[in-house]
Design an enzyme around this catalytic site. Structure first.
Site: not given
Ligand code: KIV
Length: 273
Positions: A53-54, A92, A122, A124, A191
């Protein structure tokens, strides 16, 4: 060309990641958000590609990861999956798509898997989301956990500094890591936490632990592709190793193109029909 290409061309699975941990082979993981980059990253031999989600930051220019939507994550995930043959593709779950309740989380997870054809998700969080994690895994969807600095909670933390430096937060992190393993997660991202703590968690768990800013004593590493390629000039945290200076390379190439257009050097006779 320097580099490491696995001789094993089979698709990377959750099972194979656990085998890699067992034999002490480090796991490589990198983000990608589009077809062209995914092809390059996969072709280089990456084990896991994260549609992070980055994307909210590096693709859309948002300050945080919070604004990205489920539809936008599915768009990025579909583009990446089309470019990948060997790597495992993990997507994510975006902010707001699973924190409400278990059924909402399950519905979001099923949408991502059905529409993108990715391999895993993934999420959080620890104890707070454990019911949803179990529900999604019970539907047959592999889930990777994410603890430590959780960018979706930035408004709670107020800062992107190192997490779990005090005992209480470190103990909660260890508890959450065990809960996620017991819930059936196939892997865990840690992280920006102290390297010593990350090493302890990696040794205690049987599932692979992938670090970002968590030191080298874990089972693998993940970075954001634009950061490690040096495309974002302004972002230079201590944990980041830059493997290229694409900002300079690309700016130079684009400047030469502008100049060639302005001077009518491009296109020449061979570059026309
Ligand atoms: O969204 C992302 O890029 C991440 C990584 C920093 C692990 O969750």
């Amino acid at each position: 060309m320097a580099g490491y290409i696995s001789e094993d061309s089979r698709k990377v699975t959750t099972h194979r990641l656990v085998e890699m941990k067992q034999r002490g082979e480090k796991i490589s993981m990198l983000t990608a958000y589009d077809y062209t980059m995914a092809q390059i990253v996969d072709g280089a031999g990456m084990d896991v590609i994260l549609v992070g989600d980055s994307a909210s930051n590096v693709m859309a220019g948002n300050v945080t990861t919070l604004p990205i939507t489920l539809d936008q994550m599915i768009y990025h995930a579909k583009s990446v999956v089309r470019g990948v043959r060997r790597a495992m593709v993990v997507v994510d779950m975006p902010f707001g798509s699973y924190q409400g309740n278990e059924l909402e989380g399950l519905a979001s997870a099923i949408r991502i898997m059905k529409e993108s054809h990715a391999d895993a998700l993934k999420m959080e969080g620890g104890e707070e989301i454990i019911g949803t994690v179990k529900r999604i895994i019970s539907a047959g969807i592999p889930v990777m956990g994410h603890l430590g600095l959780m960018p979706q909670s930035i408004n709670k933390y107020g800062t992107y500094t190192v997490r779990a430096k005090d005992d209480a937060e470190a103990q909660k992190l260890v508890r959450d890591a065990h809960l996620l393993e017991e819930a059936g997660c196939f892997g865990l991202v840690l992280e920006k936490i102290p390297a010593q703590l990350a090493g302890c968690v990696a040794r205690e768990l049987t599932i692979p632990v992938i670090g970002i800013g968590a030191g080298g004593d874990v089972d693998g590493q993940v970075l954001v592709v634009q950061d490690m390629l040096g495309m974002n000039n302004g972002f230079r945290p201590r944990f980041l190793r830059r493997y290229a200076d694409l900002h300079t390379v690309m700016t130079d190439a684009i400047s030469r193109y502008i100049s060639d257009v302005k001077t009518s050097d491009f296109p020449n006779e061979k570059e026309q029909y």
